[in-house]
Design a protein around this motif. Structure first.
Motif, PDB file in Angstrom:
ATOM      1  N   LYS A 171       0.966  -1.300   0.019  1.00  0.00           N
ATOM      2  CA  LYS A 171      -0.013   0.064  -0.239  1.00  0.00           C
ATOM      3  C   LYS A 171       1.043   1.302  -0.104  1.00  0.00           C
ATOM      4  CE  LYS A 171      -3.624  -2.656   0.538  1.00  0.00           C
ATOM      5  NZ  LYS A 171      -4.771  -2.848  -0.703  1.00  0.00           N
ATOM      6  N   LYS A 173       1.358   5.388  -1.102  1.00  0.00           N
ATOM      7  CA  LYS A 173       0.809   6.584  -1.616  1.00  0.00           C
ATOM      8  C   LYS A 173       1.997   7.760  -2.123  1.00  0.00           C
ATOM      9  CE  LYS A 173       0.945   8.731   3.094  1.00  0.00           C
ATOM     10  NZ  LYS A 173       1.372   7.630   3.636  1.00  0.00           N
ATOM     11  N   GLN A 174       1.677   8.763  -2.961  1.00  0.00           N
ATOM     12  CA  GLN A 174       2.634   9.770  -3.372  1.00  0.00           C
ATOM     13  C   GLN A 174       3.447  10.272  -2.182  1.00  0.00           C
ATOM     14  OE1 GLN A 174       0.780  12.909  -5.385  1.00  0.00           O
ATOM     15  NE2 GLN A 174       2.545  13.573  -6.376  1.00  0.00           N
ATOM     16  N   ASP A 176       5.876   8.312  -0.836  1.00  0.00           N
ATOM     17  CA  ASP A 176       6.566   7.152   0.012  1.00  0.00           C
ATOM     18  C   ASP A 176       7.553   6.874  -0.554  1.00  0.00           C
ATOM     19  OD1 ASP A 176       4.362   7.138   1.840  1.00  0.00           O
ATOM     20  OD2 ASP A 176       3.374   5.569   0.932  1.00  0.00           O
TER      21      ASP A 176
END
Length: 365
Positions: A171, A173-174, A176
């Motif tokens: 998982k 997200k931008q 990371d």
């Protein structure tokens, strides 16, 4: 153009590693096309850039002939000898035809060529840097994502991580940070393309090389890796030094080394087993954490029949056959698992030697 232009090319040569001579040759070639295009001429011309002053001259190249059919390409013997009495038939005469306003066109052309060559050189440097990292781990920052790919910033280049190469447990997200395995580096017309993976078995191997000094130093070697990314994996290790325990080295003090890898792989279970030269012992170890009573090898079929205690049958096979499937991938042998009761019914008495069998392995959740 002037000496400043030549100095600028020298500076590019020092900083970018692009040969000044190659740049000037490329600019001269591009200026020939610009001259013909801007002045609508089919003349055979040569452009010369003075390597010291930067002065540009355009020369029309004409062949000496007895009869001139095309004055743009030919010159008579008489006319050529007015220029130089030594000219003979079929010689090439060069006549300066530099246009008065050619400097502006030349500057624009030079800028385009230099920019293009710098871009090509930078792409080449990036490609050369990453082709050596193929089948290695890199860390980058997630920039953006579309329906098919995640795009990871590796500094000088953006790599592609297909969504199909993500683990089910991943998982992101931008912004990371992502650690991934380089599966392919290609040199395309748009520049280097770097393909990443989080599911490749090589990722697990490289993580162990990073975390375990004994592997990095070559004392312990990884003989085989089998992986179902995000769920479970098996790794077979062997020590070149009899005094070094390969399994213990990979686990680390209080399990810290392997736990670091488990955390990076989002909780993926890892079975670390000792590689053995004996196929029977290797197959038994590969079925960790299950206990094994007997291993029967069938060389012609490259198949191993494994007999386990009745209460260990489901553990040996694993959920949806995962443990047996990974053990087969790890060892390269087909594995047929039977319970002790099944074996006695089909083949008679089972020769139980689980107490003597050296089963070196550990399972990390």
């Amino acid at each position: 153009m002037n000496t400043d232009f030549i100095e600028a090319l020298s500076e590019i040569e020092r900083e970018k590693g692009i040969s000044k001579e190659l740049l000037i040759d490329a600019i001269e070639a591009a200026m020939i096309s610009s001259y013909k295009r801007n002045f609508n001429t089919a003349q055979n011309v040569r452009v010369d850039i003075n390597r010291h002053t930067g002065l540009i001259k355009v020369y029309a190249r004409k062949t000496v002939t007895e009869e001139v059919l095309d004055p743009r390409l030919e010159i008579s013997v008489h006319a050529s000898r007015e220029i130089n009495p030594n000219y003979q038939l079929d010689d090439i005469v060069e006549i300066e035809v530099t246009p008065r306003d050619f400097g502006r066109i030349a500057a624009q052309t030079a800028k385009q060529v230099v920019t293009q060559r710098i871009r090509e050189a930078e792409r080449g440097l990036i490609y050369n840097a990453f082709i050596d990292k193929e089948e290695d781990i890199v860390t980058g920052i997630l920039q953006r994502q579309d329906q098919r790919n995640i795009y990871v910033d590796l500094g000088k280049v953006e790599a592609v991580l297909p969504l199909t190469e993500l683990m089910p447990t991943d998982k992101f997200k931008q912004g990371d940070r992502i650690k991934a395995y380089i599966t392919k580096v290609e040199n395309t017309t748009k520049g280097p393309q770097i393909i990443l993976s989080r599911t490749h078995p090589g990722l697990l191997k490289r993580l162990f090389e990073l975390e375990v000094p004994e592997i990095f130093d070559g004392v312990v070697e990884i003989r085989s890796v089998a992986r179902e990314a995000g769920f479970r994996s098996k790794i077979a290790v062997h020590s070149r030094n009899p005094e070094v325990d390969p399994v213990g080295s990979c686990v680390g003090p209080k399990g810290l080394r392997v736990q670091t890898i488990v955390t990076e792989l989002r909780g993926e279970k890892i079975d670390i087993v000792r590689w053995m030269e004996s196929v029977e012992e290797y197959v038994a170890n590969a079925l960790s954490p299950s206990k094994v009573l007997e291993v029967q090898i069938h060389e012609n079929e490259k198949m191993a029949r494994v007999i386990v205690p009745d209460y260990q049958l489901s553990l040996a096979i694993g959920i949806k056959g995962q443990n047996a499937r990974l053990a087969a991938k790890l060892t390269g042998w087909k594995i047929d698992i039977k319970s002790e009761t099944q074996a006695e019914q089909e083949f008679g008495r089972v020769k139980t030697y689980s107490e003597e069998m050296h089963q070196d392995s550990i399972s990390i959740d």
